[in-house]
Enzyme design. Sequence first.
Site, PDB file in Angstrom:
ATOM      1  N   LEU A 182      11.615 -17.305  71.121  1.00 49.29           N
ATOM      2  CA  LEU A 182      12.552 -17.520  72.242  1.00 49.29           C
ATOM      3  C   LEU A 182      12.293 -18.852  72.930  1.00 49.29           C
ATOM      4  O   LEU A 182      11.177 -19.372  72.938  1.00 49.29           O
ATOM      5  CB  LEU A 182      12.454 -16.376  73.253  1.00 49.29           C
ATOM      6  CG  LEU A 182      11.170 -16.167  74.067  1.00 49.29           C
ATOM      7  CD1 LEU A 182      11.059 -17.110  75.246  1.00 49.29           C
ATOM      8  CD2 LEU A 182      11.108 -14.735  74.568  1.00 49.29           C
ATOM      9  N   CYS A 230       3.898 -24.040  75.624  1.00 50.86           N
ATOM     10  CA  CYS A 230       3.841 -23.720  74.187  1.00 50.86           C
ATOM     11  C   CYS A 230       3.566 -24.929  73.291  1.00 50.86           C
ATOM     12  O   CYS A 230       2.488 -25.032  72.717  1.00 50.86           O
ATOM     13  CB  CYS A 230       5.135 -23.033  73.768  1.00 50.86           C
ATOM     14  SG  CYS A 230       5.291 -21.377  74.476  1.00 50.86           S
TER      15      CYS A 230
END
Length: 475
Positions: free
Chosen positions: A154, A264
């Site tokens: 996502l 991330c």
Amino acid sequence: MRLTVIGTGYLGAVHAACMADIGHDVLGVDTDPRKIEALAAGRAPFFEPGLPEILTRNTENGRLRFTTSLNEAADFADLHFVCVGTPQRPDSLAADLSHVEAVVDGLAPLLTRDSLVVGKSTVPVGTTRALSRRLAAGLRPGVDAEVAWNPEFLREGYAVQDTLHPDRLVAGVTSPRADQLLRAVYESMLRAGVAYVSTDPATAELVKVAANSFLATKISFINAMAEVCDASGADVVTLAEALGHDARIGRRFLSAGLGFGGGCLPKDIRAFLARAEELQVGEAVSFLHQIDRINHRQRRRTVDLARHVLGGSFAGRRVAVLGATFKPDSDDVRDSPALAVTAEIAAEGAEVLVHDPEGLDNARTALPGPTYCTDVTQACRDADLVLHLTEWRQYRDLDPVELAEVVGAPRLIDARNALDSALWRAAGWNVRALGRPVHVPQPGSGDALRVTIPQAAGTSWTAPTPGDPFSGAPK
Ligand code: NAD
């Protein structure tokens, strides 16, 4: 199905709410009582479009509950998704796996029935195997449990949409039973035609890390081209457009600018480098060091360009910053390039006023010092320079004529190459951007100007070190 989601941050809260929304009975678990309290009341503890609606809907219909108790989780279900953080370790490039390990260690002795633990966090290849051993060591006699990996792709800002309608599902499993359980969880998506890749855990773990490495490489590639454009008078925006027409290359992730950040991409490519070294194949991915360095250099280049535009010094100058989050449509400021630039220009003596549509609270906590403004006009009033650092849609809709009347001097650096520079120039602004000539040349006019962004003399770039957003920069 009854399932738990352990770790309800950006990934887990969205996963829990979406699993309830497709019909499962879900118990979300987190060690942070404030997060659990907010989620249980149907309130999203962070900004994510669409999340409040599905949280409210599913807490009200009773399919979604939250707790801080791992005991309750073990009682509630035999299928447990692990969504806790895997940040960069403070002392190396490697991932800190202590949170996933704590979940497995805590859960193992509490399980009373055969269970499946499914990791969704991003982890180095080999983690599932190591966690399987940990889990087995902690189980009660007669209880069987296994670990599978189901990485998540996502994007913050599109998290609900991406979770409900993923491009693909990847299942890293070691038994047909684990595969069947995961197919059952995602049954509605499989019926809708979502691709399902069933593989071994090592491949599943690598898919996620390889995907993020590829995306980071694409961004740093175009930023490297921007540096060459600056040295040669070429225009990186036109270059990207022309490259993007080639279907083998594609236009997405070819937007030159301030580079990537967040919770991330940066830590994932570093953890990959560290893991590859452990596997003695460091050379194979050593290019990721360059990707990281190119990325960090854009922060420094943006500061250098800003200083240059202000005549060589930030001291006593007033700078408006548009955007604090690492990307638009999120309130996440983890390793935010915008905040890294803000911190540096404030450290060099500028008075900095920062606007962000959603990230002000997090930014204020992460970086006390600058003045945080809820209004763009307030941030820009009397500014000597406006820096566009995060490409929120509302900045594209700003009226440059109106804003020119508010600022002290109409100088803009569009560090995301996202604003209509012709429109801003027509309104009297001096517009600069990384990788673009001072005046974008008209075909045949021959008026491209070579742009050199001055850096401090005698400097060299060093490898990024953990926790220092400018460590790729000259010392
Ligand atoms: P986050 O920091 O927002 O959330 C992690 C949560 O885990 C926190 O709420 C924390 O309190 C909780 N936690 C920590 N230890 C715990 C424990 N022992 N028991 C229960 N809860 C615990 O992080 P995130 O952004 O949601 O990322 C989580 C993982 O998902 C990371 O591995 C990340 O790389 C991966 N991921 C994130 C995204 C994203 O867009 N944020 C996308 C894909 C994958």
